[in-house]
Design an enzyme around this catalytic site. Structure first.
Site, PDB file in Angstrom:
ATOM      1  N   HIS A 132      -8.059  -0.821  -3.184  1.00 15.60           N
ATOM      2  CA  HIS A 132      -8.286  -0.546  -1.760  1.00 15.60           C
ATOM      3  C   HIS A 132      -9.691  -0.973  -1.333  1.00 15.60           C
ATOM      4  O   HIS A 132     -10.682  -0.313  -1.666  1.00 15.60           O
ATOM      5  CB  HIS A 132      -8.078   0.961  -1.518  1.00 15.60           C
ATOM      6  CG  HIS A 132      -8.162   1.350  -0.080  1.00 15.60           C
ATOM      7  ND1 HIS A 132      -8.993   2.354   0.374  1.00 15.60           N
ATOM      8  CD2 HIS A 132      -7.524   0.874   1.018  1.00 15.60           C
ATOM      9  CE1 HIS A 132      -8.846   2.479   1.679  1.00 15.60           C
ATOM     10  NE2 HIS A 132      -7.964   1.593   2.092  1.00 15.60           N
ATOM     11  N   SER A 178      -3.615   1.161   2.437  1.00 11.84           N
ATOM     12  CA  SER A 178      -4.436   2.363   2.623  1.00 11.84           C
ATOM     13  C   SER A 178      -3.634   3.635   2.405  1.00 11.84           C
ATOM     14  O   SER A 178      -4.205   4.689   2.163  1.00 11.84           O
ATOM     15  CB  SER A 178      -4.986   2.400   4.049  1.00 11.84           C
ATOM     16  OG  SER A 178      -5.763   1.277   4.306  1.00 11.84           O
ATOM     17  N   GLU A 208     -11.739   1.086  -4.026  1.00 12.05           N
ATOM     18  CA  GLU A 208     -11.101   2.200  -4.741  1.00 12.05           C
ATOM     19  C   GLU A 208      -9.944   1.633  -5.562  1.00 12.05           C
ATOM     20  O   GLU A 208      -9.049   0.989  -5.000  1.00 12.05           O
ATOM     21  CB  GLU A 208     -10.574   3.239  -3.746  1.00 12.05           C
ATOM     22  CG  GLU A 208     -11.683   3.975  -3.013  1.00 12.05           C
ATOM     23  CD  GLU A 208     -11.169   4.923  -1.939  1.00 12.05           C
ATOM     24  OE1 GLU A 208     -11.667   6.050  -1.863  1.00 12.05           O
ATOM     25  OE2 GLU A 208     -10.269   4.530  -1.158  1.00 12.05           O
TER      26      GLU A 208
HETATM   27  N1  LIG Z   1      -7.679  -3.030   8.529  1.00  6.26           N
HETATM   28  C1  LIG Z   1      -8.289  -2.122   7.766  1.00  6.26           C
HETATM   29  O1  LIG Z   1      -9.296  -1.520   8.144  1.00  6.26           O
HETATM   30  C2  LIG Z   1      -7.772  -1.856   6.368  1.00  6.26           C
HETATM   31  C3  LIG Z   1      -8.633  -1.288   5.412  1.00  6.26           C
HETATM   32  C4  LIG Z   1      -8.171  -1.104   4.093  1.00  6.26           C
HETATM   33  C5  LIG Z   1      -6.876  -1.447   3.776  1.00  6.26           C
HETATM   34  N2  LIG Z   1      -6.052  -1.977   4.722  1.00  6.26           N
HETATM   35  C6  LIG Z   1      -4.690  -2.359   4.306  1.00  6.26           C
HETATM   36  O2  LIG Z   1      -4.648  -3.777   4.170  1.00  6.26           O
HETATM   37  C7  LIG Z   1      -3.339  -4.251   4.496  1.00  6.26           C
HETATM   38  C8  LIG Z   1      -3.442  -5.329   5.538  1.00  6.26           C
HETATM   39  O3  LIG Z   1      -4.071  -4.814   6.676  1.00  6.26           O
HETATM   40  P1  LIG Z   1      -4.718  -5.772   7.776  1.00  6.26           P
HETATM   41  O4  LIG Z   1      -5.532  -4.898   8.662  1.00  6.26           O
HETATM   42  O5  LIG Z   1      -5.332  -6.964   7.125  1.00  6.26           O
HETATM   43  O6  LIG Z   1      -3.400  -6.234   8.552  1.00  6.26           O
HETATM   44  P2  LIG Z   1      -3.194  -7.468   9.528  1.00  6.26           P
HETATM   45  O7  LIG Z   1      -2.104  -7.098  10.460  1.00  6.26           O
HETATM   46  O8  LIG Z   1      -4.501  -7.942  10.085  1.00  6.26           O
HETATM   47  O9  LIG Z   1      -2.674  -8.640   8.550  1.00  6.26           O
HETATM   48  C9  LIG Z   1      -1.459  -8.596   7.876  1.00  6.26           C
HETATM   49  C10 LIG Z   1      -1.061 -10.026   7.543  1.00  6.26           C
HETATM   50  O10 LIG Z   1       0.088  -9.991   6.703  1.00  6.26           O
HETATM   51  C11 LIG Z   1       0.880 -11.122   7.050  1.00  6.26           C
HETATM   52  N3  LIG Z   1       2.244 -10.881   6.574  1.00  6.26           N
HETATM   53  C12 LIG Z   1       3.140  -9.982   7.025  1.00  6.26           C
HETATM   54  N4  LIG Z   1       4.287 -10.068   6.324  1.00  6.26           N
HETATM   55  C13 LIG Z   1       4.101 -11.037   5.406  1.00  6.26           C
HETATM   56  C14 LIG Z   1       4.915 -11.594   4.396  1.00  6.26           C
HETATM   57  N5  LIG Z   1       6.173 -11.158   4.188  1.00  6.26           N
HETATM   58  N6  LIG Z   1       4.401 -12.584   3.622  1.00  6.26           N
HETATM   59  C15 LIG Z   1       3.139 -13.025   3.821  1.00  6.26           C
HETATM   60  N7  LIG Z   1       2.307 -12.527   4.781  1.00  6.26           N
HETATM   61  C16 LIG Z   1       2.800 -11.562   5.561  1.00  6.26           C
HETATM   62  C17 LIG Z   1       0.780 -11.205   8.560  1.00  6.26           C
HETATM   63  O11 LIG Z   1       1.143 -12.504   9.027  1.00  6.26           O
HETATM   64  C18 LIG Z   1      -0.702 -10.870   8.773  1.00  6.26           C
HETATM   65  O12 LIG Z   1      -1.496 -12.036   8.801  1.00  6.26           O
HETATM   66  C19 LIG Z   1      -2.523  -3.019   4.915  1.00  6.26           C
HETATM   67  O13 LIG Z   1      -1.798  -2.575   3.820  1.00  6.26           O
HETATM   68  C20 LIG Z   1      -3.610  -2.009   5.290  1.00  6.26           C
HETATM   69  O14 LIG Z   1      -3.195  -0.673   5.044  1.00  6.26           O
HETATM   70  C21 LIG Z   1      -6.459  -2.204   6.010  1.00  6.26           C
END
Ligand SMILES: NC(=O)c1ccc[n+]([C@@H]2O[C@H](COP(=O)([O-])OP(=O)(O)OC[C@H]3O[C@@H](n4cnc5c(N)ncnc54)[C@H](O)[C@@H]3O)[C@@H](O)[C@H]2O)c1
Length: 283
Positions: A138, A117, A150
């Site tokens: 995104h 994000s 996006e």
């Molecule tokens: N949550 C939201 O609303 C949202 C919306 C849009 C974008 N994002 C983006 O999406 C991404 C993930 O967010 P999320 O909310 O799903 O996070 P989250 O914490 O729910 O999940 C992240 C996952 O990544 C895994 N992980 C961490 N390091 C790793 C590695 N080296 N190899 C493999 N897996 C690994 C973790 O085990 C975890 O399951 C971020 O970049 C965030 O900015 C989040």
């Protein structure tokens, strides 16, 4: 078409499932085996509810679940992928390490997308040998419901990679919009931040109560939730950190987090998840 999704958290799990629902073969990778299991169970629950509501056949649900292969092995996920979407923790070093590995493992013509994000793709592309194939893709939470994607080009992103990302979003049943330039917050968060900051300014200046500002936005602009209700829904810590990030990267006073928002966060009143934010919630 083979898609690899790296990270099986809130976003990655559903990105994988959304693609599989549209016939795309997916390998979902996470370093944490238990997380992969939780992701699969969560997706099973979502699809089962659709079956119960008559919106999906049991057979289509089962097929879509089977189309997502889970693994902790990054090489297995990426070595024959046409497209990789990274959705690991929002941490530059973690993402850089993943992009460095992907650069060596994925086929040279595979697109490498980040669902980040806040992290511009140029910060990840710079450490790869093929920066032209990197871009931001995104998605919005929850991905199984939210239609928008996006797609953001970095300064070096090729037309070919951009077109592939637009096509993939459409193939997943999602609506892509294209940003031709990298910009913090992309389009949606940029506009949301501007509107939310104005709402906080009105509150801090004592112009109206937060309830009345929400009502004005909901009834006058037809937004489903006003900025304070939405903040409680997303988590006020998330809202606060997003503001702080924008303030730090732009240095623009307009993004400085509201003192009243900061007070809520310091008091641990983070919204629905803690039972109280701007509003109170039954546990
Ligand atoms: N949550 C939201 O609303 C949202 C919306 C849009 C974008 N994002 C983006 O999406 C991404 C993930 O967010 P999320 O909310 O799903 O996070 P989250 O914490 O729910 O999940 C992240 C996952 O990544 C895994 N992980 C961490 N390091 C790793 C590695 N080296 N190899 C493999 N897996 C690994 C973790 O085990 C975890 O399951 C971020 O970049 C965030 O900015 C989040």
């Amino acid at each position: 078409m083979k898609l690899a999704v790296i990270g099986a958290g809130s976003m990655g799990a559903q990105i994988a499932q959304q693609a599989a629902l549209h016939g795309i073969e997916v390998v979902l990778q996470d370093k944490d085996e238990a997380q992969l299991h939780r992701a699969q169970e969560s997706n099973r629950g979502h699809l089962q509810r659709r079956v119960e509501k008559g919106r999906l056949t049991q057979r289509d649900a089962d097929t879509a679940l089977e189309r997502v292969q889970a693994t902790t092995d990054l090489a297995r996920a990426a070595r024959d992928a046409d497209f990789v979407i990274e959705a690991v923790f929002e941490d530059l070093d973690v993402k850089r390490a993943i992009f460095t590995e992907l650069d060596g493992i994925a086929p040279a013509d595979a697109v490498l997308a980040s669902n980040s994000s806040t992290i511009r793709i140029s910060h990840l592309a710079a450490i790869t040998t093929h920066p032209a194939r990197c871009l931001n893709m995104h998605f919005f939470y929850p991905v199984l419901v939210m239609d928008l994607v996006e797609i953001v080009r970095g300064p070096q992103t090729s037309d070919e990679a951009t077109n592939k990302a637009m096509e993939l979003a459409l193939a997943m049943g999602r609506t892509p919009v294209l940003l031709n330039k990298e910009i913090d917050g992309f389009i949606v968060n940029r506009i949301l931040h501007a509107a939310t900051q104005e709402a906080y300014r009105l509150l801090d200046a004592g112009v109206a109560s937060f309830e009345d500002i929400d009502t004005a936005v909901e009834k006058g602009l037809n937004w489903p939730m006003g900025p304070f209700r939405l903040g409680d829904f997303s988590g006020l810590d998330v809202t606060y950190n997003a503001r702080l990030h924008m303030y730090r990267v732009t240095g623009d006073e307009r993004y400085r987090p509201s003192p009243q928002l900061e007070a809520k966060v310091n008091a641990g009143k983070l919204g629905r998840k803690t039972g109280e934010g701007w509003y109170r919630y039954e546990k």
